[in-house]
Design a protein around this motif. Structure first.
Motif, PDB file in Angstrom:
ATOM      1  N   ARG A   4       0.838  -1.203   0.000  1.00  0.00           N
ATOM      2  CA  ARG A   4       0.000   0.000   0.000  1.00  0.00           C
ATOM      3  C   ARG A   4       0.871   1.251   0.000  1.00  0.00           C
ATOM      4  N   SER A   5       0.453   2.229  -0.771  1.00  0.00           N
ATOM      5  CA  SER A   5       1.152   3.516  -0.790  1.00  0.00           C
ATOM      6  C   SER A   5       0.631   4.369   0.358  1.00  0.00           C
ATOM      7  N   ILE A   6       1.547   4.915   1.170  1.00  0.00           N
ATOM      8  CA  ILE A   6       1.151   5.706   2.336  1.00  0.00           C
ATOM      9  C   ILE A   6       1.887   7.041   2.342  1.00  0.00           C
ATOM     10  N   ASN A   7       1.362   7.974   3.104  1.00  0.00           N
ATOM     11  CA  ASN A   7       2.026   9.259   3.310  1.00  0.00           C
ATOM     12  C   ASN A   7       2.585   9.386   4.723  1.00  0.00           C
ATOM     13  N   ASN A   8       1.943   8.689   5.658  1.00  0.00           N
ATOM     14  CA  ASN A   8       2.328   8.789   7.062  1.00  0.00           C
ATOM     15  C   ASN A   8       2.103   7.429   7.717  1.00  0.00           C
ATOM     16  N   GLY A   9       3.203   6.757   8.090  1.00  0.00           N
ATOM     17  CA  GLY A   9       3.092   5.420   8.638  1.00  0.00           C
ATOM     18  C   GLY A   9       2.247   5.349   9.886  1.00  0.00           C
ATOM     19  N   ASP A  56       4.463   8.014  18.275  1.00  0.00           N
ATOM     20  CA  ASP A  56       3.224   7.330  18.623  1.00  0.00           C
ATOM     21  C   ASP A  56       3.526   6.116  19.500  1.00  0.00           C
ATOM     22  N   THR A  57       3.037   6.130  20.733  1.00  0.00           N
ATOM     23  CA  THR A  57       3.309   5.023  21.653  1.00  0.00           C
ATOM     24  C   THR A  57       2.420   3.816  21.382  1.00  0.00           C
ATOM     25  N   ASN A  58       1.463   3.942  20.459  1.00  0.00           N
ATOM     26  CA  ASN A  58       0.562   2.832  20.163  1.00  0.00           C
ATOM     27  C   ASN A  58       1.115   1.895  19.102  1.00  0.00           C
ATOM     28  N   VAL A  59       2.342   2.135  18.646  1.00  0.00           N
ATOM     29  CA  VAL A  59       2.955   1.249  17.661  1.00  0.00           C
ATOM     30  C   VAL A  59       4.288   0.748  18.202  1.00  0.00           C
ATOM     31  N   VAL A  60       4.706  -0.388  17.667  1.00  0.00           N
ATOM     32  CA  VAL A  60       6.038  -0.909  17.945  1.00  0.00           C
ATOM     33  C   VAL A  60       6.946  -0.485  16.804  1.00  0.00           C
ATOM     34  N   ALA A  61       8.145  -0.006  17.107  1.00  0.00           N
ATOM     35  CA  ALA A  61       9.091   0.452  16.082  1.00  0.00           C
ATOM     36  C   ALA A  61      10.374  -0.353  16.179  1.00  0.00           C
ATOM     37  N   ARG A  62      10.814  -0.892  15.051  1.00  0.00           N
ATOM     38  CA  ARG A  62      12.070  -1.634  14.979  1.00  0.00           C
ATOM     39  C   ARG A  62      12.985  -0.913  13.994  1.00  0.00           C
ATOM     40  N   LYS A  63      14.150  -0.524  14.456  1.00  0.00           N
ATOM     41  CA  LYS A  63      15.084   0.208  13.609  1.00  0.00           C
ATOM     42  C   LYS A  63      15.680  -0.717  12.546  1.00  0.00           C
ATOM     43  N   VAL A  64      15.723  -0.210  11.291  1.00  0.00           N
ATOM     44  CA  VAL A  64      16.290  -1.013  10.208  1.00  0.00           C
ATOM     45  C   VAL A  64      17.571  -0.416   9.623  1.00  0.00           C
ATOM     46  N   PHE A  81      27.561  19.924  -0.123  1.00  0.00           N
ATOM     47  CA  PHE A  81      28.676  19.878   0.830  1.00  0.00           C
ATOM     48  C   PHE A  81      29.061  18.423   1.109  1.00  0.00           C
ATOM     49  N   PRO A  82      29.693  17.758   0.155  1.00  0.00           N
ATOM     50  CA  PRO A  82      30.007  16.334   0.334  1.00  0.00           C
ATOM     51  C   PRO A  82      30.943  16.052   1.504  1.00  0.00           C
ATOM     52  N   GLN A  83      31.670  17.055   1.968  1.00  0.00           N
ATOM     53  CA  GLN A  83      32.613  16.842   3.078  1.00  0.00           C
ATOM     54  C   GLN A  83      31.974  17.100   4.437  1.00  0.00           C
ATOM     55  N   LYS A  84      30.756  17.628   4.455  1.00  0.00           N
ATOM     56  CA  LYS A  84      30.098  17.952   5.723  1.00  0.00           C
ATOM     57  C   LYS A  84      29.222  16.787   6.169  1.00  0.00           C
ATOM     58  N   GLU A  85      29.323  16.451   7.436  1.00  0.00           N
ATOM     59  CA  GLU A  85      28.529  15.348   7.963  1.00  0.00           C
ATOM     60  C   GLU A  85      27.332  15.887   8.731  1.00  0.00           C
ATOM     61  N   VAL A  86      26.146  15.604   8.189  1.00  0.00           N
ATOM     62  CA  VAL A  86      24.909  16.044   8.802  1.00  0.00           C
ATOM     63  C   VAL A  86      24.402  14.951   9.742  1.00  0.00           C
ATOM     64  N   LYS A  87      23.715  15.346  10.796  1.00  0.00           N
ATOM     65  CA  LYS A  87      23.151  14.378  11.737  1.00  0.00           C
ATOM     66  C   LYS A  87      22.252  13.392  10.998  1.00  0.00           C
ATOM     67  N   THR A  88      22.428  12.102  11.283  1.00  0.00           N
ATOM     68  CA  THR A  88      21.658  11.074  10.593  1.00  0.00           C
ATOM     69  C   THR A  88      20.250  10.950  11.177  1.00  0.00           C
ATOM     70  N   GLU A  89      19.332  10.471  10.338  1.00  0.00           N
ATOM     71  CA  GLU A  89      18.004  10.089  10.793  1.00  0.00           C
ATOM     72  C   GLU A  89      17.931   8.562  10.772  1.00  0.00           C
ATOM     73  N   GLU A  90      16.865   8.030  11.325  1.00  0.00           N
ATOM     74  CA  GLU A  90      16.733   6.581  11.418  1.00  0.00           C
ATOM     75  C   GLU A  90      15.502   6.102  10.669  1.00  0.00           C
ATOM     76  N   ALA A  91      15.619   4.929  10.056  1.00  0.00           N
ATOM     77  CA  ALA A  91      14.489   4.307   9.373  1.00  0.00           C
ATOM     78  C   ALA A  91      13.955   3.174  10.231  1.00  0.00           C
ATOM     79  N   TRP A  92      12.624   3.051  10.253  1.00  0.00           N
ATOM     80  CA  TRP A  92      11.970   2.119  11.166  1.00  0.00           C
ATOM     81  C   TRP A  92      10.929   1.272  10.451  1.00  0.00           C
ATOM     82  N   LEU A  93      10.713   0.088  10.989  1.00  0.00           N
ATOM     83  CA  LEU A  93       9.548  -0.720  10.657  1.00  0.00           C
ATOM     84  C   LEU A  93       8.539  -0.540  11.790  1.00  0.00           C
ATOM     85  N   LEU A  94       7.311  -0.197  11.440  1.00  0.00           N
ATOM     86  CA  LEU A  94       6.265   0.000  12.433  1.00  0.00           C
ATOM     87  C   LEU A  94       5.223  -1.109  12.331  1.00  0.00           C
ATOM     88  N   TYR A  95       4.675  -1.511  13.460  1.00  0.00           N
ATOM     89  CA  TYR A  95       3.504  -2.381  13.439  1.00  0.00           C
ATOM     90  C   TYR A  95       2.671  -2.114  14.687  1.00  0.00           C
TER      91      TYR A  95
END
Length: 292
Positions: A124-129, A149-157, A254-268
């Protein structure tokens, strides 16, 4: 009394109304209403208080829901054990993907299905998990960035490295910033988090860059598209724009600049018992996605 009708009842409770449950389960609303009425007749109790504007559980309905969720969880566990004994995992998994992530993980999903050909993947195509998890009755959903959202479980991928990007055409028209301080004079396209906050304050090493956006969207795909269409500079996950960087549609400023990373998650959903097929897909993606 059918198991499907009992599960339908719990879905109505968790989503709050018949229409939401019908949408989540791909059913006509009238079908949902009729089946709940039949369940009440079979039990000889009223499960819901109904008005034209609201739906709420009766005391009997509330007690029945709590006991039923325990029973359904036990049933799902028994089904998983049976599936394991058969050694032929099967079933259907509804997974929500942000439109711009489909190409990235498509190969992984097909690899999973080759391993388990009896498992049906309903993409399914979604805009907001967080929101679409319930609206579409998803088993799993992909999400990038903050969790709220505390009503979901999140697993970092995986971790997502973000970079400043702009199109060559934009840079020809407005100039290419030589350093981070020159960013303030440029146009920006910013993402709106599911919380409603606008992503306009970016951490680069020990420096914080604050900008005022010209375009804001809660779709990361729209942010990417607007950047490719020369509307300004954006801060996007490198994985998402890897092909555009390769073919020159976008440029890493700015290929030499390191920006703070974000995290990708699996939600259920936290309150939803995972099917054997869903658990297999979670375990598989937790192993496969970091390799990307």
């Amino acid at each position: 009394m059918k198991i499907e009708d009992l599960k339908l009842f719990t879905t109505v409770v968790e989503l709050g109304n018949f229409t939401a449950a019908a949408n989540a389960l791909d059913l006509p609303r009238a079908n949902v209403s009729r089946r709940i009425n039949d369940l009440e007749k079979a039990l000889s109790i009223q499960l819901f208080f109904r008005t034209t504007r609201s739906l709420s559980l009766t005391k009997s309905g509330e007690l029945y829901y709590h006991e039923l969720t325990k029973a359904l969880t036990a049933l799902e566990k028994a089904n998983r054990v049976a599936s394991n004994l058969l050694e032929i995992p099967h079933g259907r998994v509804k997974i929500g993907l942000l439109p711009e992530t489909g190409d990235i993980i498509q190969a992984s999903l097909f690899k999973f299905q080759d391993l388990y050909p009896e498992i049906e993947l309903d993409i399914r195509s979604i805009n907001n998990g967080f929101l679409d998890m319930y609206r579409q009755g998803l088993d799993l959903a992909m999400h990038g960035g903050r969790l709220h959202d505390t009503n979901v479980v999140a697993r970092k991928v995986m971790d997502l490295q973000r970079i400043f990007v702009a199109s060559p055409t934009y840079l020809e028209q407005f100039g290419s910033p030589a350093n981070l301080n020159e960013l303030v004079s440029h146009k920006f396209i910013c993402f709106r988090w599911p919380s409603g906050d606008i992503d306009k304050q970016w951490e680069i090493l020990d420096q914080v860059i604050k900008v005022e956006p010209k375009v804001v969207s809660d779709s990361i795909g729209f942010v990417k598209g607007a950047t490719c269409r020369h509307r300004g500079i954006s801060l996007l996950p490198e994985l998402l724009v890897r092909q555009e960087l390769k073919d020159g549609t976008l440029i890493n400023l700015f290929p030499q600049k390191e920006v703070k990373t974000e995290e990708a998650w699996l939600l259920y959903p936290q309150r939803k018992a995972l099917s054997h097929a869903s658990q297999l897909l979670i375990d598989f993606l937790l192993q496969e996605l970091p390799k990307i």
